[in-house]
Design a protein around this motif. Structure first.
Motif, short mmCIF file in Angstrom:
data_model
loop_
_atom_site.label_atom_id
_atom_site.label_comp_id
_atom_site.label_asym_id
_atom_site.label_seq_id
_atom_site.Cartn_x
_atom_site.Cartn_y
_atom_site.Cartn_z
N HIS A 37 0.84 -1.21 0.00
CA HIS A 37 0.00 0.00 0.00
C HIS A 37 0.87 1.26 0.00
N ALA A 63 -5.17 -4.63 -3.23
CA ALA A 63 -4.32 -3.50 -2.84
C ALA A 63 -3.74 -2.78 -4.05
N ARG A 378 3.85 3.04 6.30
CA ARG A 378 3.83 3.10 4.83
C ARG A 378 4.75 4.21 4.31
#
Length: 391
Positions: A37, A63, A378
């Protein structure tokens, strides 16, 4: 290798080839999803190579990644011996050559290898002239030094290394100190429930005490320790029960049989549920009065963070990454590993002191949101990949 830029100055998309050893949906598998992601949010195109088909495939595609299922070597416990590693090494050249061809054909700007159990991917990427980021989720420190050095030797081909805990980094550098300048710690980002968790239910003296555990049915996870601890609690007069979310790891069916036999003994009979694989686990966690993570070894401990997100008081082993995730008496209670009596005492303290349980639950929830956020994870992983591409 540098990235080209678009006319507005933004870096253009680069294809990232990710290799992962398992099509399952447990800790390192879900962490891979968060990594992907982050890469896609940063504008990269992601292609994932898996050795087998399984439930992870559809999650990765949802995703935004492309997925290719292809055979490649994955280390199993049976190979972790001098003879096994020697045999693996003698068979490596054809595998490395095949993977190098695949990497070149993918036209990837970088390769990310997830876990040390796919040893020839870093070597093949280096041979293909492609920078490689190795993500280490293991903190093995119980095997012989020779074995650990051999297990981690392929990481010498990696351009950068991310370890999911200080324990994983230290175990790696203990046997491969040359990797120190290339290695950094990035704690996992663990997603919380979609809605705020329900508060702990008010309990009156004599009420049942419901305990939950999430984890593979394997000796490493200490499920047997949890069962013994609950048995001790019950013998002390606490009406305790245990629900375990997790399936058996292939090859450990004998362990599940032992657990089921243990659960039928008089001190536990009718008070243990082995639920198998459960996703999402939030309803089970929310129904619990306490959560237990009794691992004998744990490089990080996603399930501990999930318990904190769920605002449930936690009793965990004082091992490796769990000792980094849980602050004793602040966000949970830590006990020695493989010690059912100590675990029973910690659970007994939570059962007897609702104010303590509530305080640990609330402080754990706040800590999880601050230290182990998905957004921060992330962003950090995308930043490391971008730095890799710029060199």
């Amino acid at each position: 290798m540098s990235r080209s830029t678009a006319g507005d100055g933004r870096a253009s998309a680069t294809r990232i080839l990710v290799a992962h050893p398992s099509p399952d949906l447990y800790g390192s598998d879900w962490q891979l999803v968060e990594t992907i992601h982050g890469l896609i949010e940063a504008g990269h195109e992601v292609l994932v190579a898996l050795p087998l088909d399984g439930p992870l495939v559809s999650v990765l595609r949802d995703a935004g990644a492309r997925v290719a299922v292809m055979p490649f070597t994955v280390l199993r416990k049976a190979l972790l011996s001098p003879k096994g590693l020697t045999r693996l090494g003698t068979q490596s050249l054809p595998e490395i050559a095949r993977l190098r061809t695949i990497i070149r054909a993918s036209r990837a700007g970088a390769v990310l290898t997830n876990t040390v159990t796919i040893p020839w991917w870093p070597v093949a990427a280096s041979a293909a002239g492609v920078p490689v980021l190795a993500h280490v989720h293991e903190a093995e420190d119980t095997q012989r030094r020779f074995i650990r050095a051999g297990l981690n030797a392929p990481l010498l081909a990696a351009s950068r290394i991310v370890a999911n805990s200080g324990a994983a980094r230290d175990a790696l550098l203990d046997v491969q100190p040359r990797l120190a300048s290339r290695t950094e710690v990035v704690h996992n980002g663990v997603a919380g429930p979609e809605r705020p968790p329900e508060p702990l239910r008010p309990r009156q003296p004599g009420d049942s005490f419901r305990i939950a555990m999430v984890g593979r049915l394997s000796p490493r996870k200490g499920v047997d320790v949890a069962l013994d601890a609950v048995g001790l609690l019950r013998r002390s007069g606490v009406d305790a029960s245990l629900r375990v979310c997790g399936s058996v790891f292939p090859g450990y069916e004998w362990y599940e049989e032992e657990l089921r036999e243990r659960a039928t003994r008089p001190d536990l009979d009718g008070h243990v549920e082995l639920l198998g694989y459960v996703r999402p686990t939030w309803p089970v966690l929310e129904a619990a009065d306490a959560v237990v993570v009794p691992s004998r070894a744990e490089p990080f401990g996603n399930t501990a963070v999930e318990a904190m997100h769920a605002a449930r008081p936690l009793a965990a082993s004082r091992v490796q990454g769990l000792a980094e995730v849980v602050t004793d008496t602040v966000t949970g209670l830590l006990v020695p590993a493989d010690d059912a009596e100590a675990l029973a005492d910690a659970l007994g303290a939570l059962e007897a002191d609702p104010a303590l349980a509530t305080r640990l639950a609330e402080q754990g929830k706040q800590e999880a949101a601050e230290r182990f956020s998905v957004a921060g994870y992330r962003t950090t992983m995308a930043r490391i990949v971008d730095e890799l591409l710029e060199h």
